[in-house]
Design an enzyme around this catalytic site. Structure first.
Site, PDB file in Angstrom:
ATOM      1  N   GLU A 298       0.807  -1.223   0.000  1.00 56.23           N
ATOM      2  CA  GLU A 298       0.000   0.000   0.000  1.00 56.23           C
ATOM      3  C   GLU A 298       0.839   1.271   0.000  1.00 56.23           C
ATOM      4  O   GLU A 298       0.332   2.358  -0.277  1.00 56.23           O
ATOM      5  CB  GLU A 298      -0.945   0.010   1.205  1.00 56.23           C
TER       6      GLU A 298
ATOM      7  N   GLU B 111       7.286 -21.958   7.499  1.00 64.89           N
ATOM      8  CA  GLU B 111       7.911 -21.077   8.484  1.00 64.89           C
ATOM      9  C   GLU B 111       9.138 -21.719   9.127  1.00 64.89           C
ATOM     10  O   GLU B 111       9.988 -21.039   9.699  1.00 64.89           O
ATOM     11  CB  GLU B 111       6.921 -20.677   9.564  1.00 64.89           C
TER      12      GLU B 111
END
Length: 296
Positions: free
Chosen positions: A82, A113
C-alpha cells in the site's frame, strides 16, 4: 518449548467462551483487543528508533525489507504494497518477504515457516546491502524463516529489527526488539488475533511516519498519491481544492496541467509559478513546504 511462550498460553479469561452468548463473546474479544494499544504505547521510543533506521536507509538508496510467516508475513505484505499508491514510492522500496511466497498469502502453508534455508535464499535473491533495514515479524519471537533472514542481515551489515509478542524472544540479536506483549489469545495460540493486529498497527506507524519524514505528505494530505483509478482521481482533485482553496473545476484543470501530479499541481497554484519552474524545484526537494519557500 511452546508451553512457555506467552502467545501460546491458554487465556483464563476465555476458558468457557464456547458456552457464552454471541454478544458476550464479542464483548470478551473487544475487551481483550483493548490490550493492544497499551502494548504498542509501551514501545513508542523503540518504534521511533526504527523509523530513524528506515529514514536513513531511504536517504542512502536502501530499502525497508519486511519478513514473516503466516499472519505476520501477510500483515507485512498488506502494509508494504500500500505504500506504492499511497506515497508514490517505487515498488520494492518497502519489500515484503513471505514464507511460502505468493501462494502462502491465499493459503495456509504452515510448514514453510520452519525453513531457515529458504528464508536466507529468498532474502539473498533480493540482493540486500548494508543500506537496507530488515524488519522481522514473528509473534513467538522464534520463527526459523525470520531468524535465518535476520542472521544473514547482520552479516551483511543491515540494520535489523524484530517485532514480536513475547518478553524474551529466542531471536535475541536484532539491533532493536519491539516486544508487543498482547498476552494469550482469546482462542489459544490463534495469533492472527491480538498479535497480528498489534503487528499491523506498528508496521502502519513505521511506514507512515517514515513517509511523512521523507516529504511524502503536506500536512495530513498524501500529495504523492498515484492516481490509478477514478476514485483516486476524485480524491486528488478534492485534495488540491482543500489545500489551495480553489474550486473543484480549477483544481481538476491544474491536476491535468501537472500531468496528474498532485504535489506539482498544488505547488503551481500556491506559488503562482510555471510548471517548469515548479518541476525544477521539486527535483531539489521532496518537501512541499520547502519548495514553496524556495519559490517565494
Amino acid at each position: 518449548m511452546l508451553d512457555k511462550i506467552e502467545t501460546e498460553l491458554s487465556n483464563p479469561k476465555t476458558k468457557n467462551i464456547d458456552n457464552l452468548e454471541i454478544i458476550e463473546i464479542l464483548r470478551l474479544i473487544n475487551k481483550e483487543d483493548a490490550i493492544i494499544p497499551v502494548a504498542v504505547a509501551e514501545n513508542l521510543e523503540k518504534i521511533k528508533e526504527v523509523v530513524g533506521f528506515c529514514i536513513n536507509s531511504l536517504k542512502n538508496n536502501g530499502r525497508i525489507i519486511y519478513c514473516g510467516a503466516g499472519t505476520s508475513g501477510r500483515v507485512a505484505v498488506v502494509d508494504a504494497v500500500e505504500t506504492v499508491p499511497t506515497f508514490g514510492v517505487k515498488e520494492g522500496t518497502f519489500l515484503p518477504l513471505l514464507a511460502g511466497g505468493e501462494e502462502a498469502f491465499f493459503r495456509s502453508l504452515e510448514t514453510v515457516e520452519d525453513d531457515i534455508k529458504e528464508g536466507i535464499k529468498n532474502f539473498l535473491s533480493k540482493k540486500p546491502n548494508e543500506n537496507d533495514t530488515v524488519i522481522g515479524i514473528t509473534a513467538s519471537g522464534r520463527t526459523p524463516y525470520v531468524k535465518g533472514i535476520l542472521e544473514k542481515s547482520k552479516e551483511i551489515g543491515c540494520k535489523t529489527v524484530l517485532i514480536c509478542n513475547v518478553k524474551d524472544p529466542e531471536i535475541n540479536f536484532a539491533d532493536i526488539t519491539i516486544s508487543l506483549r498482547t498476552g494469550p489469545e482469546v482462542i489459544t495460540g490463534s495469533t492472527r488475533m491480538k498479535a497480528g493486529t498489534s503487528q499491523k498497527i506498528v508496521l502502519n506507524m513505521i511506514s507512515t511516519t517514515t513517509m511523512i519524514k521523507m516529504g511524502k505528505t503536506y500536512g495530513n494530505y498524501m500529495v504523492d498519491v498515484q492516481i490509478l483509478n477514478k476514485k483516486l482521481e476524485k480524491r486528488a482533485i478534492k485534495m488540491i481544492s482543500d489545500i489551495t482553496g480553489v474550486d473543484f473545476n480549477r483544481a481538476e484543470k491544474y491536476l491535468k496541467k501537472a500531468d496528474y501530479n498532485v504535489k506539482l499541481a498544488v505547488l503551481m497554484i500556491l506559488s503562482g509559478k510555471t510548471k517548469e519552474e515548479c518541476e525544477q524545484v521539486l527535483e531539489k526537494t521532496t518537501f512541499l513546504y520547502e519548495a514553496l519557500e524556495i519559490l517565494k
